[in-house]
Write an enzyme that holds these catalytic residues in place. Structure first.
Site, PDB file in Angstrom:
ATOM      1  N   GLY A  39       0.882  -1.176   0.000  1.00  0.00           N
ATOM      2  CA  GLY A  39       0.000   0.000   0.000  1.00  0.00           C
ATOM      3  C   GLY A  39       0.912   1.216   0.000  1.00  0.00           C
ATOM      4  N   LYS A  40       0.627   2.169  -0.881  1.00  0.00           N
ATOM      5  CA  LYS A  40       1.564   3.295  -1.017  1.00  0.00           C
ATOM      6  C   LYS A  40       1.711   4.083   0.290  1.00  0.00           C
ATOM      7  CE  LYS A  40       0.574   3.534  -5.933  1.00  0.00           C
ATOM      8  NZ  LYS A  40       1.650   2.621  -6.348  1.00  0.00           N
ATOM      9  N   ASN A 183       5.514  10.666 -11.428  1.00  0.00           N
ATOM     10  CA  ASN A 183       6.584  10.173 -12.300  1.00  0.00           C
ATOM     11  C   ASN A 183       6.384  10.753 -13.693  1.00  0.00           C
ATOM     12  OD1 ASN A 183       4.804   8.529 -13.734  1.00  0.00           O
ATOM     13  ND2 ASN A 183       5.291   6.698 -12.540  1.00  0.00           N
ATOM     14  N   GLY A 216      16.761   9.356 -13.135  1.00  0.00           N
ATOM     15  CA  GLY A 216      16.884  10.363 -12.089  1.00  0.00           C
ATOM     16  C   GLY A 216      15.637  11.206 -11.904  1.00  0.00           C
ATOM     17  N   THR A 239       9.116  -2.597  -7.040  1.00  0.00           N
ATOM     18  CA  THR A 239       7.880  -2.274  -6.318  1.00  0.00           C
ATOM     19  C   THR A 239       8.216  -1.434  -5.079  1.00  0.00           C
ATOM     20  OG1 THR A 239       7.072  -4.450  -6.956  1.00  0.00           O
ATOM     21  CG2 THR A 239       5.767  -3.263  -5.325  1.00  0.00           C
ATOM     22  N   GLY A 242       9.164   4.222  -5.748  1.00  0.00           N
ATOM     23  CA  GLY A 242       8.613   5.582  -5.691  1.00  0.00           C
ATOM     24  C   GLY A 242       8.188   5.932  -4.269  1.00  0.00           C
ATOM     25  N   ASP A 243       7.651   4.940  -3.554  1.00  0.00           N
ATOM     26  CA  ASP A 243       7.224   5.182  -2.168  1.00  0.00           C
ATOM     27  C   ASP A 243       8.436   5.447  -1.277  1.00  0.00           C
ATOM     28  OD1 ASP A 243       4.628   4.652  -2.958  1.00  0.00           O
ATOM     29  OD2 ASP A 243       4.837   2.509  -2.558  1.00  0.00           O
ATOM     30  N   ASN A 267      16.733   9.631  -3.700  1.00  0.00           N
ATOM     31  CA  ASN A 267      17.254   8.773  -4.778  1.00  0.00           C
ATOM     32  C   ASN A 267      18.100   7.637  -4.230  1.00  0.00           C
ATOM     33  OD1 ASN A 267      16.091  10.092  -6.879  1.00  0.00           O
ATOM     34  ND2 ASN A 267      17.921  11.166  -7.566  1.00  0.00           N
ATOM     35  N   SER A 273      16.515   0.447  -2.071  1.00  0.00           N
ATOM     36  CA  SER A 273      15.291  -0.327  -1.784  1.00  0.00           C
ATOM     37  C   SER A 273      14.976  -1.376  -2.841  1.00  0.00           C
ATOM     38  CB  SER A 273      14.091   0.611  -1.633  1.00  0.00           C
ATOM     39  OG  SER A 273      13.649   1.050  -2.911  1.00  0.00           O
TER      40      SER A 273
HETATM   41  O1  RIB Z   1       3.766   1.450  -4.824  1.00  0.00           O
HETATM   42  C1  RIB Z   1       3.717   0.077  -4.597  1.00  0.00           C
HETATM   43  C2  RIB Z   1       2.422  -0.282  -3.933  1.00  0.00           C
HETATM   44  O2  RIB Z   1       1.353  -0.033  -4.821  1.00  0.00           O
HETATM   45  C3  RIB Z   1       2.283  -1.741  -3.571  1.00  0.00           C
HETATM   46  O3  RIB Z   1       2.785  -2.056  -2.300  1.00  0.00           O
HETATM   47  C4  RIB Z   1       0.788  -2.000  -3.718  1.00  0.00           C
HETATM   48  O4  RIB Z   1       0.147  -2.288  -2.525  1.00  0.00           O
HETATM   49  C5  RIB Z   1       0.225  -0.746  -4.382  1.00  0.00           C
HETATM   50  O5  RIB Z   1      -0.414   0.055  -3.484  1.00  0.00           O
END
Ligand code: RIB
Length: 309
Positions: A39-40, A183, A216, A239, A242-243, A267, A273
């Site tokens: 989850g973001k 993005n 970048g 995955t 970005g978070d 960055n 990560s």
């Molecule tokens: O940004 C990645 C996330 O997007 C994942 O963990 C997924 O749960 C979605 O929310």
């Protein structure tokens, strides 16, 4: 210490690893699957907390096993959960992720995340106002952002929005946001523009921060475009990259680092990560980032791992 409030989604991620993606109507064999927290919103909270910030997560879960598992994981990450919304009769959010050669595609079922709405936020306002930096994404209802962002802006808070998944944001809302981090694909939908990113950044100096993966991050400093290089690594799983960037950026901004330094910090965190599988497992600690920077820049440069600009 800066207090960061993350207001956003929390999901259980069902991840399947595969070398081939099925076409519509086709069945293919995957290699492996695993469940992991995601989850973001939750990801950004974990990224910020591992980097030493005091983080409170405002989110909603169903009264189910996934919700309990996720909250236990968040508590282990030292994230404050006093105001989590426990919703009756609805499932905790879930994401279905296909991981193919280090890249991913994601389908989410929001479930309880739909209840991170303005009614919930009204109930937690007093506590929220104790925080300094606010971090949002778009996996929760837009009406919630439209309600709370003007109030936070009036109070002079730092408001960071990572508009993912992409939806159009009104100009009045964008004005009130301190830093907007889409993005290179999302910014077109978010700002309703077809202009290339090199042009649109000029209309939002020191605010619009465009992340471009391995190429970048770019923003406009009021005089010229600024390009901050990414860490050059071979990704295992992108995955949550970005978070991680958003969470780390929020920490650095909260600590008073300059915009450019905060982007560089984000960055490095994002680069580290993606060396492990799962959205949260590879998110670095402050010590890991410091170690990277110290041993760091010259030896990593010589290995071609880190390109400083
Ligand atoms: O940004 C990645 C996330 O997007 C994942 O963990 C997924 O749960 C979605 O929310």
């Amino acid at each position: 210490m800066t207090r960061i409030a993350v207001i956003g989604s929390i999901n259980i991620d069902y991840v399947v690893e595969t070398d081939v993606l099925p076409s519509m109507g086709e069945t293919v064999s995957g290699k492996n699957y695993f469940l992991s927290p995601g989850g973001k919103g939750a990801n950004q909270a974990v990224a910020a907390s591992r980097l030493g910030a005091e983080v409170a997560l405002y989110c909603s879960v169903g009264k189910d096993e996934n919700g309990s598992i996720l909250l236990r994981k968040m508590a282990k990450e030292n994230i404050q959960l006093n105001h989590v919304n426990h919703v009756e009769g609805v499932a905790t959010g879930a994401a279905f992720i296909e991981l193919c050669k280090g890249e991913n595609r994601i389908l989410i079922v929001p479930g309880a995340n739909e209840f991170t709405n303005s009614a919930y936020i009204q109930d937690v306002l007093t506590d929220l106002y104790q925080c300094d930096v606010f971090l949002f994404q778009l996996e929760t209802p837009m009406e919630m952002l439209e309600f709370i962002i003007p109030l936070l802006h009036e109070k002079g808070k730092t408001i960071i929005v990572n508009p993912a998944p992409a939806y159009r944001l009104s100009e009045t809302l964008v004005e009130k946001i301190s830093y907007l981090i889409p993005n290179e694909h999302e910014y077109k939908t978010v700002l309703g523009t077809n202009l290339p990113y090199e042009e649109i950044i000029k209309s939002h100096p020191n605010k619009l921060i465009i992340t471009r993966g391995k190429d970048g991050v770019t923003y406009f400093n009021g005089r010229e475009p600024v390009q901050v290089q990414s860490v050059a690594v071979t990704p295992v799983d992108t995955t949550g990259a970005g978070d991680t960037f958003s969470g780390a950026f929020a920490v650095a901004i909260g600590e008073g680092k300059s915009l450019k330094e905060s982007i560089r910090f984000g960055n490095i965190a994002a680069g580290l990560s993606i060396l492990k599988k799962g959205a949260q497992s590879g998110m670095p600690t402050k010590e890991e980032i410091e170690e990277f920077m110290n041993i760091g820049v010259s030896s990593h440069e010589s290995q071609g791992l880190f390109k400083s600009n």
